[in-house]
Design an enzyme around this catalytic site. Sequence first.
Site, PDB file in Angstrom:
ATOM      1  N   SER A   1      -0.500 -53.210  99.371  1.00  0.00           N
ATOM      2  CA  SER A   1      -0.673 -53.048  98.112  1.00  0.00           C
ATOM      3  C   SER A   1      -0.234 -51.433  97.570  1.00  0.00           C
ATOM      4  O   SER A   1      -0.050 -51.382  96.388  1.00  0.00           O
ATOM      5  CB  SER A   1      -1.933 -53.310  97.436  1.00  0.00           C
ATOM      6  OG  SER A   1      -2.896 -52.762  97.830  1.00  0.00           O
TER       7      SER A   1
ATOM      8  N   SER B   1      -3.466 -52.454 103.366  1.00  0.00           N
ATOM      9  CA  SER B   1      -2.393 -51.798 102.091  1.00  0.00           C
ATOM     10  C   SER B   1      -2.205 -50.452 102.315  1.00  0.00           C
ATOM     11  O   SER B   1      -1.472 -49.754 101.657  1.00  0.00           O
ATOM     12  CB  SER B   1      -3.120 -52.054 101.058  1.00  0.00           C
ATOM     13  OG  SER B   1      -2.947 -53.481 100.600  1.00  0.00           O
TER      14      SER B   1
ATOM     15  N   LYS C   1      -3.070 -43.116  93.714  1.00  0.00           N
ATOM     16  CA  LYS C   1      -2.815 -44.793  93.755  1.00  0.00           C
ATOM     17  C   LYS C   1      -3.726 -45.117  92.317  1.00  0.00           C
ATOM     18  O   LYS C   1      -4.965 -44.597  92.011  1.00  0.00           O
ATOM     19  CB  LYS C   1      -3.508 -45.616  94.971  1.00  0.00           C
ATOM     20  CG  LYS C   1      -3.302 -46.904  94.884  1.00  0.00           C
ATOM     21  CD  LYS C   1      -3.802 -47.645  96.032  1.00  0.00           C
ATOM     22  CE  LYS C   1      -3.570 -49.211  95.892  1.00  0.00           C
ATOM     23  NZ  LYS C   1      -3.988 -49.894  97.249  1.00  0.00           N
TER      24      LYS C   1
END
Length: 484
Positions: free
Chosen positions: A151, A175, A76
């Site tokens: 997210s 998330s 990420k």
Amino acid sequence: MHQSTLAQLSAALESKQISSEELTRLYLDRCKKFNESLNCFITINEDEALEKAKQADKQRAENKHTSLTGIPVAQKDIFCTNGIKTSCGSKMLDNFIAPYDATVIEKMNAAGFVTLGKTNMDEFAMGSTNETSFYGPVKNPWDSERVPGGSSGGSASAVAARLSPVATGTDTGGSIRQPASLCGITGLKPTYGRVSRYGMIAFASSLDQGGPMTQTAEDAALMMNVIAGFDERDSTSAEQPIDDYTEKLNDSIEGLKIGLPKEYFSEGLDSNIAKIIEDGIKELEKLGATCKEIELPNTELSIPAYYVVAPAECSSNLSRFDGVRFGYRCDEPKDLSDLYTRSRGEGFGKEVKRRIMIGAYVLSAGYYDAYYLQAQKIRRLIRDDFQNSFKDVDVIAGPTATGTAFKLNEMMDDPVSMYLSDIYTVSVNLAGLPALSMPAGFVNKLPVGMQLIGNYFEESKLLNIAHQFQQATDHHQQIPEGFE
Ligand code: GLN
């Protein structure tokens, strides 16, 4: 080969069925091919990945490897990666090349993982749809007109489409778990402090936690064995010793006591989702678990409390992006004040600005007691509710998300609806507990995740239950059409 799990790839490399270089090329080709439509990567790290893969093959030849050496991973873009752009999904950090590795990255590199690239995400991890990213929305591989959740939407989409065998995510209010649910993969949010936050760009420091996003619980356990543990560079890191997270995977769950919060199965839950969760629970009962209704009476206060605490901490954390030290700087500032206001005004997107304003408001003199302090008190009540429940049950089960993946743009003009969709995830972060989302079925060909919440540091138990569930079901093995 791209359909394989981490555990299978480890065996394939060990038996020399494939080399790391071949494996890395295979995934890089998929990343490049499908990224045009899915947009799950902000950066694809081709040259460095191939270089690392060759080194991995050399280490294997010299017998200097771990069981995971040479396996690709997608990181990420919230984790600082030395020498590689780390944007956090924001124009503010579009030009930021991190000068060091986050602890999670350092540990994964040391274990021999090969970073394929950095995944797209909501700007500074604020959002539930991945549409707040400066780099544009990510598409859900199950339906390209839908969002992957957020997210950590880029990581979820990449694993679901098998562009990477595993990925990292972060979870401040859901998330990891919510995009895992919407994309049909497994996601584990560890206990607060179990995985180091060092080098993970801060959103809300008392809630943020990194964790694995994988096809299976077994893979999540393998990843936890690498990333979990005390880190003296993170003052909130837990000193408690770590488990071998794979050790209990095959234990029977006979006699396990599951709590079903009545607030999670109330009228707010879509009936199709409810049916899938109920079927999932029946499956766990077949494996020997027993269920009991429990109460988490402060559940409805979790959204208002979270949307005070998280913005408050974000307004403080994001004050460091001022156009002076690093990140975006506006052109030709007139004076210092113009430099600050224009750099922040131009560098941050709409959702981030909304949160900074809410946060500054709830922390300001005169409002602090009414909002921030109240939210902290609610946080305590939520924690106590969970602790009371864990006197009677071993784990809590329920839905991860209120529905299946939203249509693109459905939520963009309605932030309150987006916030409300976090109802099943945020209380876990407010309490600091571990929780996992695992694929439990499909509604209209869209995946649905089931959430398991455990007591502090009981990640092994959650992984054990999920692994047993996955031995008995095949939802986690489904691959979206066109990506098989
Ligand atoms: N959807 C939540 C938010 O927008 C959670 C985000 C997260 O966990 N990073 O804040």
